[in-house]
Write a protein that holds these residues in place. Structure first.
Motif, PDB file in Angstrom:
ATOM      1  N   LYS A   4       0.854  -1.196   0.000  1.00 50.34           N
ATOM      2  CA  LYS A   4       0.000   0.000   0.000  1.00 50.34           C
ATOM      3  C   LYS A   4       0.885   1.239   0.000  1.00 50.34           C
ATOM      4  CE  LYS A   4      -3.837  -2.281   2.378  1.00 50.34           C
ATOM      5  NZ  LYS A   4      -4.802  -2.235   3.504  1.00 50.34           N
ATOM      6  N   TRP A   5       1.498   1.498  -1.149  1.00 48.74           N
ATOM      7  CA  TRP A   5       2.477   2.577  -1.261  1.00 48.74           C
ATOM      8  C   TRP A   5       1.847   3.953  -1.077  1.00 48.74           C
ATOM      9  CZ3 TRP A   5       7.012   0.672  -0.657  1.00 48.74           C
ATOM     10  CH2 TRP A   5       7.303  -0.617  -1.121  1.00 48.74           C
ATOM     11  N   HIS A   6       0.579   4.077  -1.496  1.00 49.44           N
ATOM     12  CA  HIS A   6      -0.106   5.366  -1.340  1.00 49.44           C
ATOM     13  C   HIS A   6      -0.286   5.698   0.138  1.00 49.44           C
ATOM     14  CE1 HIS A   6      -2.736   8.739  -2.164  1.00 49.44           C
ATOM     15  NE2 HIS A   6      -3.684   8.195  -1.393  1.00 49.44           N
ATOM     16  N   ASP A   7      -0.671   4.667   0.924  1.00 53.62           N
ATOM     17  CA  ASP A   7      -0.842   4.891   2.374  1.00 53.62           C
ATOM     18  C   ASP A   7       0.498   5.196   3.043  1.00 53.62           C
ATOM     19  OD1 ASP A   7      -3.615   4.528   2.467  1.00 53.62           O
ATOM     20  OD2 ASP A   7      -3.388   2.359   2.462  1.00 53.62           O
ATOM     21  N   LYS A   8       1.567   4.522   2.575  1.00 56.26           N
ATOM     22  CA  LYS A   8       2.886   4.805   3.138  1.00 56.26           C
ATOM     23  C   LYS A   8       3.279   6.256   2.854  1.00 56.26           C
ATOM     24  CE  LYS A   8       7.729   3.685   3.320  1.00 56.26           C
ATOM     25  NZ  LYS A   8       8.861   2.840   2.958  1.00 56.26           N
ATOM     26  N   ALA A   9       2.964   6.731   1.636  1.00 55.27           N
ATOM     27  CA  ALA A   9       3.290   8.115   1.281  1.00 55.27           C
ATOM     28  C   ALA A   9       2.549   9.095   2.186  1.00 55.27           C
ATOM     29  CB  ALA A   9       2.949   8.369  -0.182  1.00 55.27           C
ATOM     30  N   LYS A  10       1.299   8.766   2.547  1.00 60.62           N
ATOM     31  CA  LYS A  10       0.535   9.652   3.432  1.00 60.62           C
ATOM     32  C   LYS A  10       1.169   9.713   4.826  1.00 60.62           C
ATOM     33  CE  LYS A  10      -3.653   7.935   2.874  1.00 60.62           C
ATOM     34  NZ  LYS A  10      -5.128   7.820   2.969  1.00 60.62           N
ATOM     35  N   VAL A  11       1.675   8.569   5.283  1.00 62.81           N
ATOM     36  CA  VAL A  11       2.364   8.554   6.587  1.00 62.81           C
ATOM     37  C   VAL A  11       3.618   9.411   6.522  1.00 62.81           C
ATOM     38  CG1 VAL A  11       3.608   7.099   8.245  1.00 62.81           C
ATOM     39  CG2 VAL A  11       1.467   6.289   7.250  1.00 62.81           C
ATOM     40  N   ARG A  12       4.362   9.292   5.417  1.00 62.16           N
ATOM     41  CA  ARG A  12       5.582  10.091   5.252  1.00 62.16           C
ATOM     42  C   ARG A  12       5.264  11.581   5.235  1.00 62.16           C
ATOM     43  NH1 ARG A  12       7.383   7.663   1.011  1.00 62.16           N
ATOM     44  NH2 ARG A  12       6.562   9.150  -0.505  1.00 62.16           N
ATOM     45  N   ASP A  13       4.168  11.950   4.561  1.00 66.58           N
ATOM     46  CA  ASP A  13       3.767  13.370   4.523  1.00 66.58           C
ATOM     47  C   ASP A  13       3.364  13.863   5.912  1.00 66.58           C
ATOM     48  OD1 ASP A  13       4.234  13.442   1.815  1.00 66.58           O
ATOM     49  OD2 ASP A  13       2.135  13.102   1.248  1.00 66.58           O
ATOM     50  N   LEU A  14       2.680  12.985   6.663  1.00 66.69           N
ATOM     51  CA  LEU A  14       2.270  13.373   8.016  1.00 66.69           C
ATOM     52  C   LEU A  14       3.489  13.592   8.904  1.00 66.69           C
ATOM     53  CD1 LEU A  14      -0.067  13.840   9.971  1.00 66.69           C
ATOM     54  CD2 LEU A  14      -0.097  11.382  10.449  1.00 66.69           C
ATOM     55  N   MET A  15       4.514  12.758   8.737  1.00 65.76           N
ATOM     56  CA  MET A  15       5.750  12.941   9.499  1.00 65.76           C
ATOM     57  C   MET A  15       6.393  14.287   9.177  1.00 65.76           C
ATOM     58  SD  MET A  15       7.602   9.190   9.518  1.00 65.76           S
ATOM     59  CE  MET A  15       8.983   9.800  10.495  1.00 65.76           C
ATOM     60  N   LYS A  16       6.369  14.660   7.906  1.00 60.92           N
ATOM     61  CA  LYS A  16       6.935  15.955   7.509  1.00 60.92           C
ATOM     62  C   LYS A  16       6.176  17.105   8.160  1.00 60.92           C
ATOM     63  CE  LYS A  16       8.879  14.573   3.026  1.00 60.92           C
ATOM     64  NZ  LYS A  16       8.795  14.741   1.549  1.00 60.92           N
ATOM     65  N   GLN A  17       4.836  16.984   8.182  1.00 59.77           N
ATOM     66  CA  GLN A  17       4.017  18.033   8.792  1.00 59.77           C
ATOM     67  C   GLN A  17       4.338  18.190  10.278  1.00 59.77           C
ATOM     68  OE1 GLN A  17      -0.149  17.266   8.055  1.00 59.77           O
ATOM     69  NE2 GLN A  17       0.182  16.952   5.850  1.00 59.77           N
ATOM     70  N   LYS A  18       4.595  17.073  10.937  1.00 61.28           N
ATOM     71  CA  LYS A  18       4.887  17.098  12.363  1.00 61.28           C
ATOM     72  C   LYS A  18       6.353  17.409  12.657  1.00 61.28           C
ATOM     73  CE  LYS A  18       1.324  13.869  14.014  1.00 61.28           C
ATOM     74  NZ  LYS A  18       0.916  14.552  15.259  1.00 61.28           N
ATOM     75  N   GLY A  19       7.160  17.461  11.592  1.00 60.18           N
ATOM     76  CA  GLY A  19       8.587  17.714  11.786  1.00 60.18           C
ATOM     77  C   GLY A  19       9.338  16.543  12.377  1.00 60.18           C
ATOM     78  N   LEU A  20       8.833  15.327  12.143  1.00 56.36           N
ATOM     79  CA  LEU A  20       9.455  14.124  12.692  1.00 56.36           C
ATOM     80  C   LEU A  20      10.469  13.563  11.703  1.00 56.36           C
ATOM     81  CD1 LEU A  20       6.299  12.334  14.150  1.00 56.36           C
ATOM     82  CD2 LEU A  20       7.896  13.840  15.333  1.00 56.36           C
ATOM     83  N   VAL A  21      11.587  13.089  12.225  1.00 57.86           N
ATOM     84  CA  VAL A  21      12.656  12.540  11.400  1.00 57.86           C
ATOM     85  C   VAL A  21      12.918  11.105  11.823  1.00 57.86           C
ATOM     86  CG1 VAL A  21      15.060  12.776  10.660  1.00 57.86           C
ATOM     87  CG2 VAL A  21      13.705  14.818  11.159  1.00 57.86           C
TER      88      VAL A  21
END
Length: 601
Positions: free
Chosen positions: A447-464
């Protein structure tokens, strides 16, 4: 062990406050809080001369604030009743608050002293600041600690040694060991406590390699170490897996005649166990004459982490035969043994016995061990129910372990359900590790689309994503490698060695498990990614720099992936080496193509 060491470091400062006191607890006839209240009532009822009145109130106040059976709320009432409280009274109250469950009260009490001193709030002195800084350290209030530092400098107290020790401790625990080191460098007269505080500070801030280097400089400068110093540097050795350095420190401790002190022997047991040398840990343990709960716990924990789970449980039983009562950390070690051995029923039994037999209330660490035990054993439904029935919210570690188990057992539906539940919890909202695992679950299911959404959410939260790395000690020097690392001075030689390793492994029929690479890239790139994991780089370096037939010891900060685990087994057979690797969960002893974990980790 850690608490005993901190007590040693603070002892000199406590002694100064006691010396500053008008009354010593040892001189008082008060032994219980009820006696203190009775005496107070008698003072109020009978009255007395002004001198005796204040003297008796001071005795009551000191007892209420500093005695283990005292009452801080009662001490505060007495403090507020003083017509003209002096700095000793305020410093004693600040000290008591700094050691209490609510250390922020120390800062609240201090504010009137610095804002506008009055007869009810005397001016702070050099005895005031060490315990204020301790409160900041305990609460990780680095910003407030910096403000205090400014006040200290303006007050002309910036060069007081005990205040400098407290600043080092506060900055280190607040993740500012660079600032702590600046304080250390400016000290004109560094004694053993100064050096130890800074070494300990580097360890607390996750910089154990610098702690070891500073210790070596301390020895070179001719500063005589004490037991607190030895415990600090042994902590650094345990974290990095620096067995060679740890053995040298052991020799120093024996030369100084402090090797059998309880805090040192416990630290030695812990160091040897975490450096992969459980036999040496056991020898130290067996030589301890009067074993306390810390020594027993360190040995039980070490045996459990190395997969000697039956030995760990037998030692736990022996500990009780000797009349030593287990504490919370002991039970964590016991539950870890059950987890590593897949003993589900035993785990339930020990969780029950904690409260029933030992009067211990389970903490999040105990619940986390139980959830990990159930999940890793494949009892995912039971683990999920266990989480929902817990009396507290799961923490980040528990969340990661549960999601990881869902990935291992290919239960994507349960993982998604857990993800939605866990994302609602405050404890998991800013944990980058959990988000990475969530993304990995989606990637495993394609589910690459869902993984991309998680990655975007991490960026929004400033998580590395936390970087993975592996360490190896060669000739007393620690070498650290990241994935695909090319910055090492011997990188070219290391990568040539990796190519040689791959050739040998192919002849043995090895093919990489490409599903371990959770990236949307082609198979060739996936194979390249797998061949450059940090533990493989450390292993290649170890094969180059150590003599044939010798053990190779690696410390990894994350769980080992299935592919690297398979590679380590094969290399131990092809190169006839024993490889001892510690990952985030446990030890793996690879020998003759097998692993001590029996492929269960």
């Amino acid at each position: 062990m850690r608490q005993r060491q901190q007590n040693l470091l603070e002892g000199s400062c406590h002694a100064r406050v006691e010396q500053h006191s008008r009354f010593s607890l040892k001189e008082m006839e008060i032994t219980t809080m009820s006696e203190a209240i009775q005496l107070h009532a008698q003072i109020l009822k009978t009255g007395s001369t002004h001198h005796n009145h204040n003297q008796n109130l001071s005795k009551l106040f000191t007892f209420s604030a500093l005695s283990p059976s005292g009452d801080l709320s009662y001490a505060r009432l007495i403090l507020d009743s003083f017509p003209t409280p002096n700095s000793y009274h305020y410093n004693t109250m600040i000290r008591a608050y700094s050691q209490s469950s609510d250390p922020i009260q120390a800062l609240h009490l201090f504010l009137p002293m610095v804002a506008k001193p009055t007869r009810h709030a005397p001016r702070p002195d050099k005895f005031t600041y060490p315990f204020l800084l301790k409160s900041c350290a305990r609460l990780r209030l680095t910003r407030e600690g910096k403000q205090l530092h400014g006040v200290i400098v303006k007050s002309g107290l910036g060069l007081d040694r005990y205040i400098q020790h407290s600043l080092i401790h506060m900055y280190s625990l607040g993740g500012e060991s660079g600032l702590a080191y600046k304080v250390f460098e400016r000290m004109s007269d560094r004694d053993v406590v100064s050096w130890t505080s800074m070494i300990d500070g580097f360890v607390d801030d996750g910089r154990p390699v610098e702690a070891i280097r500073l210790f070596e400089k301390m020895v070179d400068d001719g500063v005589e170490v004490n037991d607190a110093t030895v415990v600090s540097v042994l902590r650094a050795c345990a974290e990095t897996g620096a067995l060679g350095v740890g053995r040298r420190v052991h020799g120093v401790a024996e030369d100084r005649g402090i090797g059998l002190k309880p805090n040192v022997s416990t630290a030695l047991i812990d160091m040897f166990a975490k450096c992969g040398c459980i036999q040496s840990a056991r020898r130290v343990f067996d030589n301890v004459v009067d074993k306390d709960v810390f020594a027993w716990t360190a040995m039980i924990s070490g045996l459990a982490s190395h997969g000697h789970c039956q030995d760990a449980i037998e030692l736990f039983c022996k500990m009780q035969d000797f009349g030593v009562k287990p504490d919370g950390r002991t039970m964590t070690a016991v539950l870890s043994a059950c987890r590593n051995a897949r003993w589900v029923e035993d785990g339930y039994a020990y969780m029950t016995s904690m409260q029933k037999d030992y009067g211990l209330r389970p903490t999040i660490q105990h619940y986390g061990c139980m959830v990990d035990l159930l999940a890793r054993a494949g009892h995912l439904k039971d683990a999920e129910e266990f989480i929902r029935k817990m009396p507290m919210e799961p923490d980040a570690v528990l969340c990661r372990n549960m999601i990881w188990a869902c990935k291992v057992h290919n239960d994507a539906d349960r993982a998604e359900r857990l993800i939605k539940y866990l994302q609602q919890l405050k404890t998991n909202s800013n944990d980058s590790g959990s988000f990475v695992l969530i993304g990995n679950v989606y990637a495993s299911a394609g589910k690459w689309h869902d993984k991309a959404k998680v990655r975007d959410l991490m960026k929004q939260k400033g998580l590395v994503k936390p970087p993975g790395f592996s360490r190896i000690e060669v000739d007393g020097e620690i070498h650290e490698f990241a994935v695909g690392d090319s910055g090492h001075p011997e990188a070219e030689t290391i990568y040539r060695k990796l190519e040689e390793i791959e050739d040998y492994l192919r002849k043995e029929g090895y093919s990489p498990k490409l599903s371990e690479v959770l990236l949307e890239i082609d198979d060739e790139e996936k194979a390249f990614q797998l061949s450059h994991h940090s533990e493989k780089l450390a292993l290649a370096f170890g094969l180059i720099r150590t003599r044939p037939g010798s053990e190779i010891r690696i410390v990894k900060n994350l769980r080992s992936c299935e592919n690297c685990h398979a590679v380590m087994k094969l290399i131990s057979k092809v190169y006839r080496r024993e490889i001892i690797m510690r990952d985030r969960i446990r030890f793996h002893h690879f020998k003759n193509g097998d692993c001590s974990c029996k492929d269960y980790w």
